[in-house]
Design a protein around this motif. Structure first.
Motif, PDB file in Angstrom:
ATOM      1  N   ALA A   1       0.760  -1.368  -0.157  1.00 20.48           N
ATOM      2  CA  ALA A   1       0.043   0.168   0.026  1.00 20.48           C
ATOM      3  C   ALA A   1       0.780   1.374  -0.134  1.00 20.48           C
ATOM      4  N   PRO A   2       0.856   2.283  -0.993  1.00 20.08           N
ATOM      5  CA  PRO A   2       1.633   3.310  -1.049  1.00 20.08           C
ATOM      6  C   PRO A   2       1.443   4.286   0.052  1.00 20.08           C
ATOM      7  N   GLU A   3       0.146   4.224   0.682  1.00 17.70           N
ATOM      8  CA  GLU A   3      -0.053   5.118   1.844  1.00 17.70           C
ATOM      9  C   GLU A   3       0.945   4.812   2.988  1.00 17.70           C
ATOM     10  N   ARG A   4       0.954   3.420   3.226  1.00 15.99           N
ATOM     11  CA  ARG A   4       1.814   2.979   4.443  1.00 15.99           C
ATOM     12  C   ARG A   4       3.111   2.969   4.211  1.00 15.99           C
ATOM     13  N   VAL A   5       3.706   3.007   3.101  1.00 15.06           N
ATOM     14  CA  VAL A   5       5.182   2.978   2.488  1.00 15.06           C
ATOM     15  C   VAL A   5       5.406   4.735   2.852  1.00 15.06           C
ATOM     16  N   ARG A   6       4.517   5.382   2.431  1.00 13.63           N
ATOM     17  CA  ARG A   6       4.741   6.904   2.448  1.00 13.63           C
ATOM     18  C   ARG A   6       5.018   7.229   4.090  1.00 13.63           C
ATOM     19  N   GLU A   7       4.371   6.461   4.894  1.00 14.46           N
ATOM     20  CA  GLU A   7       4.684   6.802   6.402  1.00 14.46           C
ATOM     21  C   GLU A   7       5.867   6.320   6.936  1.00 14.46           C
ATOM     22  N   LEU A   8       6.323   5.416   6.108  1.00 19.47           N
ATOM     23  CA  LEU A   8       7.662   4.799   6.641  1.00 19.47           C
ATOM     24  C   LEU A   8       8.918   5.483   6.030  1.00 19.47           C
ATOM     25  N   LEU A   9       8.988   5.555   4.609  1.00 20.91           N
ATOM     26  CA  LEU A   9       9.965   6.169   3.786  1.00 20.91           C
ATOM     27  C   LEU A   9      10.100   7.360   3.370  1.00 20.91           C
ATOM     28  N   ASP A  10      11.062   7.913   3.042  1.00 21.58           N
ATOM     29  CA  ASP A  10      11.098   9.231   2.540  1.00 21.58           C
ATOM     30  C   ASP A  10      11.452   9.064   0.912  1.00 21.58           C
ATOM     31  N   SER A  11      12.122   8.240   0.539  1.00 17.66           N
ATOM     32  CA  SER A  11      12.394   7.745  -1.090  1.00 17.66           C
ATOM     33  C   SER A  11      12.116   6.347  -1.327  1.00 17.66           C
TER      34      SER A  11
END
Length: 140
Positions: free
Chosen positions: A11-21
């Motif tokens: 899920a892109p939303e979850r990854v955005r919460e974790l990673l900057d790049s």
């Protein structure tokens, strides 16, 4: 580094919460391990799992998220096979896969071999044909 993701990290939303790049570089299939549900998704020997290939250099953050230091998951590298239609120069030879300890995750999975969970995963990877395949024809 390319990371095969198959659970919450698809899920892109979850990854955005974790990673900057990061970037999702395509759909992928893990051969040699199948998805098993538990407290968190994990993998078990045999079969196939559909997922995505996530490209990031922030493995330290992913390791923290997956509980590597606590032994919840282990991070392993497996060969990455790229379809003929892909620009092979844009892909590394291996992809990282996070495999969760089924005993810790209350998941119905058994890993063959002797020793602790990380050692049994390594033994399986040495003896089985486990790889991630990328197919650019399938949309992300």
């Amino acid at each position: 580094m390319d990371v095969f993701v198959y659970g919450t990290l698809t899920a892109p939303e979850r990854v955005r919460e974790l990673l900057d790049s990061f970037a999702f570089v395509g759909p992928a299939t893990l051969s040699g391990m199948h998805l098993v549900e538990g407290a968190h998704p994990t993998l078990a020997p045999g079969g196939r799992t559909a997922g995505r290939l996530l490209r990031t250099e922030e493995l330290t953050r992913l390791d923290r998220y997956e509980g590597i230091a606590d032994g919840l998951y282990v991070r392993v590298a497996v060969p990455l096979a790229v379809a003929d239609a892909c620009d092979i120069d844009n892909y590394p030879d291996e992809a990282v896969v996070y495999v969760g300890d089924p005993d810790r995750l209350d998941a119905a999975a058994t890993w063959p071999g002797n020793g602790g969970f990380p050692k049994r995963v390594d033994q399986y990877l040495t003896s089985a044909d486990v790889r991630v395949s990328v197919d650019p024809a399938t949309p992300v």
